[in-house]
Design a protein around this motif. Structure first.
Motif: not given
Length: 175
Positions: A30-33, A42-48, A107-109, A164-166
């Motif tokens: 889980a990333y946050g909630a 998943v957005k890179p900012s959410l997975a920082a 290290m995040g995406p 996946n992330s972009q």
């Protein structure tokens, strides 16, 4: 009659990152909630910041977690396959990754182009890892999950989750 097709096969995680395996431990990421499911975006900012990775298993069992990007630097030309994002060892069963020992810091995406897969692979350890010095940042490119598992006698994975992330568009200008 509909047939179930494993998302790890559809996403080419099995084949390009790991061999076919039978999941034997539950792993929730889980990333946050936001709880992840295989193939979600998943957005890179959410997975920082590092995710919460909860694993089942008995307290006496120890696990190793590896996170890589098999699509670096570009999904169409993954010449740096795999790019290492995180390694945690000696995680006790029934806990989460914060209870283990970090070998390679998270290290995040940071996908420069295209849609990248980020794969979290969990292995059950046969014994406790002795002190493992942190890897240098130069060791992140060209990592090989299969070779790492073989070198440390980890065998096949017990759980895998991927997302996946972009690259996110840069800030929008107000008009």
């Amino acid at each position: 009659m509909s047939r179930f097709v494993d998302p790890l096969v559809v996403g080419r995680v099995i084949g390009e990152v790991v061999d076919m395996f039978v999941p034997s431990v539950a792993m929730a990421v889980a990333y946050g909630a936001r709880d992840l499911s295989n193939g979600c975006h998943v957005k890179p900012s959410l997975a920082a910041d590092q995710p919460l990775v909860r694993i089942s298993g008995r307290r006496n069992d120890l696990y190793t977690l590896v996170m890589t990007d098999p699509d670096a630097p570009s999904p169409s030309e993954p010449t740096m396959r795999e790019y290492l994002h995180w390694i945690v060892v000696n995680i006790p069963g029934g806990t989460d990754a914060t209870k283990g020992e970090v070998v390679v810091p998270y290290m995040g995406p940071r996908p420069p182009v295209g849609i990248h897969r980020y794969v979290l692979v969990l292995f059950e350890q046969k014994t406790r890892f002795p002190y493992v010095p942190a890897a240098s940042p130069d060791d992140r490119a060209y990592f090989n999950t299969r070779a790492f598992a073989a070198n440390h006698e980890l065998g096949l994975p017990v759980a895998v989750v991927y997302f996946n992330s972009q690259k996110e568009p840069s800030g929008h200008r107000r008009r």
